[in-house]
Design a protein around this motif. Structure first.
Motif, mmCIF file in Angstrom:
data_model
loop_
_atom_site.group_PDB
_atom_site.id
_atom_site.type_symbol
_atom_site.label_atom_id
_atom_site.label_comp_id
_atom_site.label_asym_id
_atom_site.label_seq_id
_atom_site.Cartn_x
_atom_site.Cartn_y
_atom_site.Cartn_z
ATOM 1 N N ALA A 11 0.863 -1.178 0.000
ATOM 2 C CA ALA A 11 0.000 0.000 0.000
ATOM 3 C C ALA A 11 0.903 1.232 0.000
ATOM 4 C CB ALA A 11 -0.902 -0.021 1.229
ATOM 5 N N SER A 12 0.353 2.366 0.245
ATOM 6 C CA SER A 12 1.153 3.592 0.238
ATOM 7 C C SER A 12 1.978 3.729 1.510
ATOM 8 C CB SER A 12 0.236 4.805 0.077
ATOM 9 O OG SER A 12 -0.631 4.893 1.177
ATOM 10 N N ARG A 13 3.026 4.492 1.403
ATOM 11 C CA ARG A 13 3.897 4.855 2.527
ATOM 12 C C ARG A 13 4.498 3.654 3.254
ATOM 13 N NH1 ARG A 13 -0.437 9.164 4.095
ATOM 14 N NH2 ARG A 13 0.118 10.754 2.590
ATOM 15 N N GLY A 14 4.844 2.617 2.512
ATOM 16 C CA GLY A 14 5.508 1.467 3.097
ATOM 17 C C GLY A 14 4.620 0.512 3.855
ATOM 18 N N GLN A 15 3.330 0.771 3.866
ATOM 19 C CA GLN A 15 2.405 -0.114 4.565
ATOM 20 C C GLN A 15 1.938 -1.225 3.641
ATOM 21 O OE1 GLN A 15 -0.493 2.748 5.990
ATOM 22 N NE2 GLN A 15 0.423 2.631 8.014
ATOM 23 N N TRP A 16 1.407 -2.276 4.230
ATOM 24 C CA TRP A 16 0.911 -3.435 3.485
ATOM 25 C C TRP A 16 -0.516 -3.752 3.902
ATOM 26 C CZ3 TRP A 16 3.672 -6.631 -0.015
ATOM 27 C CH2 TRP A 16 4.941 -6.134 -0.330
ATOM 28 N N SER A 33 4.281 -3.390 8.080
ATOM 29 C CA SER A 33 5.395 -3.983 7.345
ATOM 30 C C SER A 33 4.931 -5.180 6.529
ATOM 31 C CB SER A 33 6.497 -4.445 8.305
ATOM 32 O OG SER A 33 6.064 -5.558 9.058
ATOM 33 N N ARG A 34 5.754 -5.538 5.553
ATOM 34 C CA ARG A 34 5.494 -6.709 4.708
ATOM 35 C C ARG A 34 5.468 -7.978 5.550
ATOM 36 N NH1 ARG A 34 9.914 -9.366 2.547
ATOM 37 N NH2 ARG A 34 9.258 -11.179 1.403
ATOM 38 N N GLU A 35 6.424 -8.107 6.459
ATOM 39 C CA GLU A 35 6.525 -9.298 7.292
ATOM 40 C C GLU A 35 5.290 -9.483 8.170
ATOM 41 O OE1 GLU A 35 8.925 -6.946 7.039
ATOM 42 O OE2 GLU A 35 10.394 -8.056 5.861
ATOM 43 N N ALA A 36 4.804 -8.390 8.759
ATOM 44 C CA ALA A 36 3.617 -8.456 9.612
ATOM 45 C C ALA A 36 2.385 -8.854 8.809
ATOM 46 C CB ALA A 36 3.383 -7.119 10.308
ATOM 47 N N ALA A 37 2.245 -8.302 7.611
ATOM 48 C CA ALA A 37 1.095 -8.628 6.764
ATOM 49 C C ALA A 37 1.136 -10.082 6.313
ATOM 50 C CB ALA A 37 1.048 -7.696 5.559
ATOM 51 N N ILE A 38 2.316 -10.570 5.938
ATOM 52 C CA ILE A 38 2.432 -11.963 5.494
ATOM 53 C C ILE A 38 2.149 -12.916 6.649
ATOM 54 C CG2 ILE A 38 4.055 -13.719 4.675
ATOM 55 C CD1 ILE A 38 5.282 -11.513 2.898
ATOM 56 N N ILE A 50 -7.803 -21.470 3.046
ATOM 57 C CA ILE A 50 -7.949 -20.834 1.737
ATOM 58 C C ILE A 50 -6.581 -20.389 1.231
ATOM 59 C CG2 ILE A 50 -10.343 -20.148 2.055
ATOM 60 C CD1 ILE A 50 -9.441 -17.383 2.826
ATOM 61 N N GLU A 51 -6.527 -20.009 -0.013
ATOM 62 C CA GLU A 51 -5.294 -19.631 -0.685
ATOM 63 C C GLU A 51 -4.762 -18.293 -0.169
ATOM 64 O OE1 GLU A 51 -3.795 -18.978 -5.283
ATOM 65 O OE2 GLU A 51 -5.929 -18.871 -4.847
ATOM 66 N N LEU A 52 -3.433 -18.200 -0.090
ATOM 67 C CA LEU A 52 -2.753 -16.960 0.243
ATOM 68 C C LEU A 52 -1.992 -16.479 -0.983
ATOM 69 C CD1 LEU A 52 -1.758 -14.825 2.322
ATOM 70 C CD2 LEU A 52 0.130 -16.392 2.816
ATOM 71 N N LEU A 53 -2.271 -15.268 -1.425
ATOM 72 C CA LEU A 53 -1.627 -14.690 -2.590
ATOM 73 C C LEU A 53 -0.848 -13.453 -2.125
ATOM 74 C CD1 LEU A 53 -1.293 -14.575 -5.693
ATOM 75 C CD2 LEU A 53 -3.369 -13.185 -5.750
ATOM 76 N N ILE A 54 0.473 -13.454 -2.355
ATOM 77 C CA ILE A 54 1.317 -12.350 -1.942
ATOM 78 C C ILE A 54 1.765 -11.579 -3.171
ATOM 79 C CG2 ILE A 54 3.413 -11.664 -0.726
ATOM 80 C CD1 ILE A 54 3.162 -14.374 0.794
ATOM 81 N N LEU A 55 1.415 -10.293 -3.237
ATOM 82 C CA LEU A 55 1.761 -9.424 -4.367
ATOM 83 C C LEU A 55 2.701 -8.341 -3.907
ATOM 84 C CD1 LEU A 55 -1.867 -8.933 -5.709
ATOM 85 C CD2 LEU A 55 -0.193 -10.562 -6.521
ATOM 86 N N GLY A 56 3.409 -7.738 -4.833
ATOM 87 C CA GLY A 56 4.241 -6.596 -4.508
ATOM 88 C C GLY A 56 5.715 -6.897 -4.566
ATOM 89 N N ARG A 57 6.478 -5.923 -4.144
ATOM 90 C CA ARG A 57 7.938 -6.013 -4.207
ATOM 91 C C ARG A 57 8.485 -6.853 -3.073
ATOM 92 N NH1 ARG A 57 9.618 -0.118 -3.963
ATOM 93 N NH2 ARG A 57 11.400 -1.165 -3.053
ATOM 94 N N PHE A 58 9.496 -7.624 -3.398
ATOM 95 C CA PHE A 58 10.208 -8.412 -2.400
ATOM 96 C C PHE A 58 11.645 -7.928 -2.387
ATOM 97 C CE2 PHE A 58 6.591 -10.976 -3.335
ATOM 98 C CZ PHE A 58 6.234 -11.467 -2.093
#
Length: 59
Positions: A11-16, A33-38, A50-58
């Motif tokens: 999302a914006s400003r480094g949030q996920w 953070s990305r880690e917290a969201a994942i 259910i399925e987990l889909l991870i999008l965005g920059r790694f």
């Protein structure tokens, strides 16, 4: 019948965000953070089986 899945995306400003897709009312959660969201998305996906889909920059 819609397929449910958890979508993790940047999302914006480094949030996920986590969005629960395939429901009548889309639910969105915001994480600092990305880690917290994942981690949260993984827990939800395992709980609901259910399925987990991870999008965005790694980076």
């Amino acid at each position: 019948m819609q397929v449910q899945r958890i979508r993790v995306s940047s999302a914006s400003r480094g949030q996920w965000t986590i969005m629960v897709e395939g429901t009548d009312d889309a639910v969105t959660f915001l994480y600092p953070s990305r880690e917290a969201a994942i981690a949260a998305g993984t827990d939800l996906a395992k709980r609901d089986k259910i399925e987990l889909l991870i999008l965005g920059r790694f980076a």
